[in-house]
Design an enzyme around this catalytic site. Structure first.
Site, PDB file in Angstrom:
ATOM      1  N   LYS A  60       1.207   4.103  -2.965  1.00 13.47           N
ATOM      2  CA  LYS A  60       1.046   5.480  -2.589  1.00 13.47           C
ATOM      3  C   LYS A  60       2.334   6.361  -2.852  1.00 13.47           C
ATOM      4  O   LYS A  60       2.144   7.346  -3.717  1.00 13.47           O
ATOM      5  CB  LYS A  60       0.509   5.609  -1.223  1.00 13.47           C
ATOM      6  CG  LYS A  60      -0.780   5.211  -0.985  1.00 13.47           C
ATOM      7  CD  LYS A  60      -1.879   6.119  -1.576  1.00 13.47           C
ATOM      8  CE  LYS A  60      -3.076   5.736  -1.406  1.00 13.47           C
ATOM      9  NZ  LYS A  60      -4.209   6.259  -2.352  1.00 13.47           N
ATOM     10  N   TYR A 109       0.829  -1.166   0.021  1.00 15.32           N
ATOM     11  CA  TYR A 109      -0.042   0.024  -0.218  1.00 15.32           C
ATOM     12  C   TYR A 109       0.818   1.155   0.121  1.00 15.32           C
ATOM     13  O   TYR A 109       0.581   2.309  -0.723  1.00 15.32           O
ATOM     14  CB  TYR A 109      -0.943  -0.045   1.286  1.00 15.32           C
ATOM     15  CG  TYR A 109      -1.694   1.146   1.493  1.00 15.32           C
ATOM     16  CD1 TYR A 109      -2.920   1.533   0.757  1.00 15.32           C
ATOM     17  CD2 TYR A 109      -1.313   2.298   2.367  1.00 15.32           C
ATOM     18  CE1 TYR A 109      -3.604   2.559   1.087  1.00 15.32           C
ATOM     19  CE2 TYR A 109      -1.876   3.376   2.416  1.00 15.32           C
ATOM     20  CZ  TYR A 109      -3.204   3.702   1.997  1.00 15.32           C
ATOM     21  OH  TYR A 109      -4.155   4.799   2.013  1.00 15.32           O
TER      22      TYR A 109
END
Lengths: 324, 324
Positions: free
Chosen positions: A154, A150
């Site tokens: 990002k 994740y």
């Protein structure tokens, strides 16, 4: 103005939409306010509690599907790109995280580039771009060292949005958001979800589990503050940002113990007794890998603010819950 | 061992292949040397001067084509991923840069992940991941701030390779390479190509153009040194790297003026007279946006070295040219 919010039926998407509907207009670049004509909330799921308003439409679909994106971005002036698979889910299902968090963004950026209208886009990143061994205080110049898929997705997103903005394909702005609490609704698959549960559930008379030690530090933003930051990021003139399109946000540095103490001050000792402490080494490790002491001078210079204290943050949550 | 070198008909790919063929074996992790059985040089182009050897095969194709990659990675133990569209070309043709530098890498990583054999992979990044306002000295912890699409693509590649390695999908290693000079052959579309031309052409009795001021600083590696770093990066045990998979390399900090002075010392004043000074503001700006003063303690701790001085570097170029 025609507005698209991806991940729009998530709680921040809904609160942002409600705020835009309430405002009715938005003033970009310090210019005259322009009318909010239409808001498209795009998401993989129909959400509960979506504002009911003739200006608002919910569209469901796959964020990485180019024809779908061509359709929902047609004629759009402003995009908030909030769609994401959250941290624990993206770690457990690598394909899903890549599809939504990376290919979804890439498809959106390419779609907007091909249309050639260079719309304004706010991208929601987060401090999970950091991990591992960090300096004592993280600031605007700290190197990105994600320790989760994740966080990697990002971090890649930040770089993509910044370069598409540099090339003039979009007028992009990246918000690096603190952990958001107190979230309304139910726990999700974010490793950070308990930061909301341990306040939200006791306030509703329900039990909650805290999987980390009381001394665990955290860097927080309230949903209200996050929505205000979303609005400010969209309305700033491009000249105010120049080539510096990533905006790490100010937040509130606190600890789980201090959050619980604030809960006791606001809701009494019985609320605190509803918290069961069940240490989970995996969640402890993930949460501790995120920075908790952050300096955000660039964002502050642009007018972004942190919540003043956690008591205020709990009271705002109680108000927002009562209003629904 | 079966080896794949993407971008394999480029000059570093060819020199690396020749070195591997000359060695005949490679010792990984300090273990017993293993035989170099097969080298596949994959590239978009047939190259000139590819080593002639029964162990070596050239395959041409599109690096972002999944079926092609499935074919060339089948049974491969080691991958050096050097394929890239260089800086000025990736800036001029955004689609081509994205296709090769980003989608090519992503396709390769997914292909290797699907095969489930977690081969070892060395990825060539570069200091173009930096740009804009930089600290006086760039070190291992400096935040990536690319100011070109090439730099963005390399920065994204670093993050992808590191996360695929963290997840155990590959045993990945990223080399962040200095500008490589003196390159053999002809000028290419890299903004940095003149750093080689101003030495290589005068040594061959040919004129060359220098588009930047003499005081322009640069951070360099010789091709020989780059190839040795490529080999070391592949042979290091995974335990030596842990979760720190990005290795910014040591290099030689010099200036164009000092390079030209070295040329004069090695080849005499007539060679220097072949350089025509024609300032190009765009190239000056791009080259100056890259760091020139770099500390690389992590790489040095792993045994990576810089070239000692530019005179040695020119002499090595002369030797290598004579050898062909």
């Amino acid at each position: 103005m025609r507005i698209l919010i991806t991940g729009g039926t998530g709680f921040i998407g809904k609160q942002l939409a409600q705020r835009l509907l309430d405002l009715g207009t938005l003033a970009l670049d310090g210019q005259a306010p322009r009318t909010v004509e239409r808001i498209v909330l795009f998401d993989a799921f129909d959400g509960e509690g979506v504002p009911s308003d003739p200006r608002l439409e919910v569209v469901t679909g796959d964020i990485s599907d180019a024809p779908t994106l061509a359709r929902i971005t047609d004629g759009i002036d402003l995009v908030w790109h909030l769609a994401a698979v959250v941290s624990s889910a993206a770690e457990a299902d690598f394909d899903l995280g890549m599809q939504v968090n990376l290919h979804g963004l890439m498809t959106l950026l390419e779609t907007l580039r091909q249309q050639g209208r260079a719309p304004r886009l706010v991208y929601a990143s987060g401090f999970a771009v950091f991990g591992g061994v960090l300096p004592h205080v993280v600031n605007d110049d700290t190197a990105l060292t994600p320790q989760s898929s994740y966080g990697m997705q990002k971090a890649v997103g930040e770089l993509l949005v910044a370069d598409y903005a540099r090339k003039g394909f979009i007028d992009g702005r990246v918000l690096r958001l603190p952990t958001i609490a107190v979230r309304p609704g139910k726990p999700n698959k974010a490793a950070s979800t308990f930061f909301s549960s341990i306040i939200r559930e006791p306030l509703a008379g329900l039990p909650a589990v805290c999987p980390v030690r009381p001394d665990t530090p955290v860097y927080l933003s309230s949903p209200r503050r996050a929505v205000e930051s979303m609005l400010l990021a969209m309305t700033l003139a491009p000249e105010a940002l120049g080539n510096q399109r990533v905006i790490p946000l100010p937040g509130l540095t606190t600890t789980v113990a201090d959050m619980v103490a604030a809960l006791e001050r606001v809701a009494g000792p019985d609320a605190v007794k509803l918290i069961r402490w069940e240490p989970d080494a995996t969640i402890q490790r993930i949460v501790e890998s995120w920075p908790s002491r952050v300096e955000a001078p660039y964002a502050r210079s642009l007018g972004f603010k942190a919540d003043p204290d956690f008591d205020t943050l709990i009271r705002a949550h109680i108000e927002d819950t009562a209003a629904h």
